[in-house]
Design a protein around this motif. Structure first.
Motif, short mmCIF file in Angstrom:
data_model
loop_
_atom_site.label_atom_id
_atom_site.label_comp_id
_atom_site.label_asym_id
_atom_site.label_seq_id
_atom_site.Cartn_x
_atom_site.Cartn_y
_atom_site.Cartn_z
N SER A 1 2.00 5.11 -11.50
CA SER A 1 2.51 6.41 -11.59
C SER A 1 1.53 7.66 -11.65
O SER A 1 0.43 7.43 -11.95
N ALA A 2 2.02 8.78 -11.43
CA ALA A 2 1.22 10.05 -11.51
C ALA A 2 1.97 11.26 -11.71
O ALA A 2 3.13 11.23 -11.51
N ILE A 3 1.20 12.25 -12.24
CA ILE A 3 2.04 13.58 -12.17
C ILE A 3 1.80 14.26 -11.04
O ILE A 3 0.51 14.50 -10.67
N ARG B 1 0.94 -1.24 0.05
CA ARG B 1 -0.01 0.03 0.04
C ARG B 1 0.93 1.31 0.12
O ARG B 1 1.97 1.26 0.51
N PHE B 2 0.46 2.37 -0.65
CA PHE B 2 0.97 3.68 -0.57
C PHE B 2 0.14 4.83 -0.22
O PHE B 2 -1.25 4.59 -0.30
N ASP B 3 0.57 5.86 0.18
CA ASP B 3 -0.12 6.98 0.56
C ASP B 3 0.15 8.18 -0.33
O ASP B 3 1.30 8.56 -0.17
N ALA B 4 -0.53 8.24 -1.52
CA ALA B 4 0.06 9.36 -2.71
C ALA B 4 0.32 10.66 -1.83
O ALA B 4 1.20 11.39 -2.27
N PHE C 1 -4.86 3.93 -9.80
CA PHE C 1 -3.82 4.67 -9.12
C PHE C 1 -4.62 5.07 -7.75
O PHE C 1 -3.84 5.19 -6.55
N GLY C 2 -6.03 5.53 -7.85
CA GLY C 2 -6.63 5.81 -6.54
C GLY C 2 -6.89 4.79 -5.48
O GLY C 2 -7.07 5.26 -4.35
N ASP D 1 -8.54 13.44 -13.27
CA ASP D 1 -9.02 14.29 -12.21
C ASP D 1 -8.01 14.01 -11.04
O ASP D 1 -7.34 12.97 -10.55
N SER D 2 -7.53 15.37 -10.79
CA SER D 2 -6.53 15.29 -9.52
C SER D 2 -7.19 14.72 -8.08
O SER D 2 -8.34 14.91 -7.87
N ILE D 3 -6.39 13.92 -7.50
CA ILE D 3 -7.09 13.31 -6.35
C ILE D 3 -6.14 13.75 -5.18
O ILE D 3 -4.99 14.16 -5.10
N GLY D 4 -6.84 13.71 -4.09
CA GLY D 4 -6.23 14.39 -2.86
C GLY D 4 -5.93 15.70 -2.49
O GLY D 4 -5.18 16.05 -1.71
#
Length: 231
Positions: free
Chosen positions: A154-156, A115-118, A142-143, A225-228
């Protein structure tokens, strides 16, 4: 008076000691390296953090360093930015940012069900802690923030200020941190000089021909959509 003169002289020495790249970054006079003449690979520029479960790779998506990459790597990463430009501009507009900092972040699972916390990945720039104002997913799922063995997501990441790629900065994830961007500055400076030399000895390659047409399918709205992002 002598103390003032000494202090002024010390400041002059510090200014003279700055590399051309750092001076260009500070005064805004630096030009982009010409496209199509770089030879570096992504591994040479990526910052790496490791936890018990994850390997995290961080690479600024800044043309000043992307153009130092070999042509295929440059085309790939610049194409990613172009394909997500609408989502990036949306985040920037929401927060009133004219020059947001963009960073490519990937999480790689070293074990099953990692698990990871973006939102836990942050930057420290000039002693200021920066959290992402937006995260634009590049990978399906990713979410969910959970990976199978050897899976990658991966994400920007969008930050409120441009990344100072000619200076040291720190990446933190939880209690882990790395400052190894500072170790890459001499490599970046050398490659900038080599790129300039190669460009002088060769016929310049127009920017739009250095990168093949982007064939990346337009991402769907849910994927970009940007998350968090803090409101």
């Amino acid at each position: 008076m002598k103390r003032l003169l000494f202090a002024f002289g010390a400041l002059c020495l510090l200014g003279c000691a700055a590399t051309p790249a750092v001076r260009a970054q500070r005064d805004g006079s630096g030009e982009l390296p010409p496209a199509g003449f770089g030879t570096l690979n992504q591994d040479e520029l990526a910052m790496v953090l490791r936890t018990e479960e994850l390997e995290i790779r961080v690479l600024p998506l800044d043309e000043r360093v992307l153009r130092l990459l070999a042509r295929d790597a440059y085309a790939s990463l610049s194409g990613v930015v172009r394909a997500r430009r609408a989502a990036i501009d949306s985040v920037a507009g929401r927060f009133g940012l004219s020059t947001p900092g963009l960073v490519h972040v990937s999480f790689f699972a070293r074990f099953r069900d990692a698990r990871f916390d973006a939102q836990d990945l942050q930057l420290t720039i000039r002693n200021r802690l920066l959290r992402p104002v937006g995260i634009i997913p590049l990978s399906p799922g990713f979410g969910a923030q959970q990976l199978g063995l050897r899976q990658r997501a991966s994400a920007i990441y969008v930050f409120e200020q441009e990344i100072p790629v000619y200076e040291r900065f720190e990446v933190t994830y939880g209690v882990r941190a790395t400052q190894d961007w500072g170790d890459k500055l001499s490599l970046i400076e050398r490659e900038r000089a080599r790129v300039a030399g190669r460009a002088r000895r060769s016929t310049p390659i127009p920017d739009d021909s250095a990168v093949p047409p982007d064939t990346t399918p337009a991402p769907d709205t849910a994927a970009t959509d940007s998350i968090g992002a803090p409101r």
